[in-house]
Design a protein around this motif. Structure first.
Motif, PDB file in Angstrom:
ATOM      1  N   THR A 197      71.799  17.837 -29.226  1.00  0.00           N
ATOM      2  CA  THR A 197      71.738  18.437 -30.558  1.00  0.00           C
ATOM      3  C   THR A 197      72.906  17.952 -31.404  1.00  0.00           C
ATOM      4  N   LEU A 198      74.112  17.951 -30.846  1.00  0.00           N
ATOM      5  CA  LEU A 198      75.288  17.470 -31.579  1.00  0.00           C
ATOM      6  C   LEU A 198      75.122  16.011 -31.984  1.00  0.00           C
ATOM      7  N   LEU A 199      74.641  15.174 -31.079  1.00  0.00           N
ATOM      8  CA  LEU A 199      74.438  13.758 -31.410  1.00  0.00           C
ATOM      9  C   LEU A 199      73.394  13.608 -32.511  1.00  0.00           C
ATOM     10  N   GLY A 200      72.349  14.416 -32.473  1.00  0.00           N
ATOM     11  CA  GLY A 200      71.333  14.382 -33.528  1.00  0.00           C
ATOM     12  C   GLY A 200      71.905  14.761 -34.880  1.00  0.00           C
ATOM     13  N   ILE A 201      72.816  15.711 -34.902  1.00  0.00           N
ATOM     14  CA  ILE A 201      73.474  16.101 -36.155  1.00  0.00           C
ATOM     15  C   ILE A 201      74.389  14.990 -36.641  1.00  0.00           C
ATOM     16  N   LEU A 202      75.151  14.393 -35.717  1.00  0.00           N
ATOM     17  CA  LEU A 202      76.043  13.292 -36.096  1.00  0.00           C
ATOM     18  C   LEU A 202      75.272  12.103 -36.670  1.00  0.00           C
ATOM     19  N   ALA A 203      74.064  11.894 -36.185  1.00  0.00           N
ATOM     20  CA  ALA A 203      73.236  10.790 -36.664  1.00  0.00           C
ATOM     21  C   ALA A 203      72.417  11.142 -37.893  1.00  0.00           C
ATOM     22  N   GLY A 204      72.418  12.401 -38.283  1.00  0.00           N
ATOM     23  CA  GLY A 204      71.639  12.809 -39.438  1.00  0.00           C
ATOM     24  C   GLY A 204      70.170  13.011 -39.138  1.00  0.00           C
ATOM     25  N   VAL A 205      69.817  13.050 -37.874  1.00  0.00           N
ATOM     26  CA  VAL A 205      68.430  13.315 -37.480  1.00  0.00           C
ATOM     27  C   VAL A 205      68.145  14.803 -37.607  1.00  0.00           C
ATOM     28  N   LEU A 206      69.131  15.617 -37.267  1.00  0.00           N
ATOM     29  CA  LEU A 206      69.057  17.067 -37.429  1.00  0.00           C
ATOM     30  C   LEU A 206      70.010  17.476 -38.543  1.00  0.00           C
ATOM     31  N   THR A 207      69.697  18.561 -39.213  1.00  0.00           N
ATOM     32  CA  THR A 207      70.534  19.077 -40.292  1.00  0.00           C
ATOM     33  C   THR A 207      71.199  20.366 -39.831  1.00  0.00           C
ATOM     34  N   ALA A 208      72.505  20.435 -40.032  1.00  0.00           N
ATOM     35  CA  ALA A 208      73.259  21.625 -39.638  1.00  0.00           C
ATOM     36  C   ALA A 208      72.725  22.853 -40.359  1.00  0.00           C
ATOM     37  N   THR A 209      72.725  23.992 -39.672  1.00  0.00           N
ATOM     38  CA  THR A 209      72.353  25.260 -40.286  1.00  0.00           C
ATOM     39  C   THR A 209      73.368  25.619 -41.367  1.00  0.00           C
ATOM     40  N   SER A 210      74.654  25.372 -41.083  1.00  0.00           N
ATOM     41  CA  SER A 210      75.718  25.559 -42.061  1.00  0.00           C
ATOM     42  C   SER A 210      76.897  24.683 -41.663  1.00  0.00           C
ATOM     43  N   GLY A 211      77.804  24.497 -42.608  1.00  0.00           N
ATOM     44  CA  GLY A 211      78.987  23.694 -42.354  1.00  0.00           C
ATOM     45  C   GLY A 211      78.865  22.304 -42.930  1.00  0.00           C
ATOM     46  N   ASN A 212      79.879  21.502 -42.665  1.00  0.00           N
ATOM     47  CA  ASN A 212      79.966  20.156 -43.226  1.00  0.00           C
ATOM     48  C   ASN A 212      79.880  19.094 -42.141  1.00  0.00           C
ATOM     49  N   VAL A 213      79.138  18.033 -42.461  1.00  0.00           N
ATOM     50  CA  VAL A 213      79.037  16.873 -41.586  1.00  0.00           C
ATOM     51  C   VAL A 213      79.301  15.646 -42.444  1.00  0.00           C
ATOM     52  N   LYS A 214      80.330  14.895 -42.083  1.00  0.00           N
ATOM     53  CA  LYS A 214      80.626  13.640 -42.769  1.00  0.00           C
ATOM     54  C   LYS A 214      80.658  12.534 -41.734  1.00  0.00           C
TER      55      LYS A 214
END
Length: 184
Positions: free
Chosen positions: A41-58
């Motif tokens: 799940t974390l890797l998917g968020i880092l790749a932009g495949v998944l979108t965080a429920t809240s917070g910032n991803v850069k």
């Protein structure tokens, strides 16, 4: 960079809760944890495949909150090589076309080939992963370990700035595992 990151598949049931994580350019990070702990799940968020429920991803200074789904896909094609845990190979494409997919999708990544033809680039990366003899074969004719090496070749072709690899050696024997890690 992650800050205040929360992710839940179901409301009220966070899978990830990360106050802050910063990974610098050139840094190698290994995630270790039990099955179901949120690594994929974390890797998917880092790749932009998944979108965080809240917070910032850069990623590489780009704030994913400002990007549409299509823009995140374009960002991933340009900047990231992703070895998915389940490979995500396109079953109706032969091995060579699966490998070439990222550089067909993005001219900047294609330009990193330095004038090398697409065929030569596919041949070179496939040779390094010992799958060159399979370039014209359908994915369905390959073993799981061979498919994993196709997924690795697809992630590495065109020298992306970031490699995200989710259990990239799980189906490889010892020699091929070492070969891939050296290439990585």
């Amino acid at each position: 960079e992650l800050s205040g990151l929360r992710f839940a598949y179901r409301a009220g049931k966070d899978v990830l809760n990360i106050d802050q994580l910063v990974i610098d350019r050139g840094e190698t990070v290994f995630l270790h944890g039990a099955s179901g702990s949120g690594k994929t799940t974390l890797l998917g968020i880092l790749a932009g495949v998944l979108t965080a429920t809240s917070g910032n991803v850069k990623m590489l200074g780009t704030d994913f909150r400002t990007l549409s789904s299509g823009a995140r896909d374009a960002f991933r094609a340009r900047h990231l090589g992703y070895v998915f845990q389940m490979f995500n190979l396109i079953p109706y494409l032969p091995v060579k076309e699966n490998i070439l997919l990222p550089i067909r999708l993005d001219a900047h990544r294609r330009a990193r080939l330095g004038g090398q033809s697409l065929d030569a680039a596919a041949q070179a990366i496939a040779a390094q992963l010992d799958i060159a003899e399979f370039l014209d074969r359908p994915i369905s004719e390959l073993s799981v370990g061979q498919q994993q090496r196709v997924a690795a070749a697809r992630a590495l072709i065109g020298s992306p700035e970031v490699i995200i690899a989710d259990e990239p050696t799980s189906a490889l024997d010892t020699d091929r595992r070492e070969q891939f890690l050296q290439l990585l």
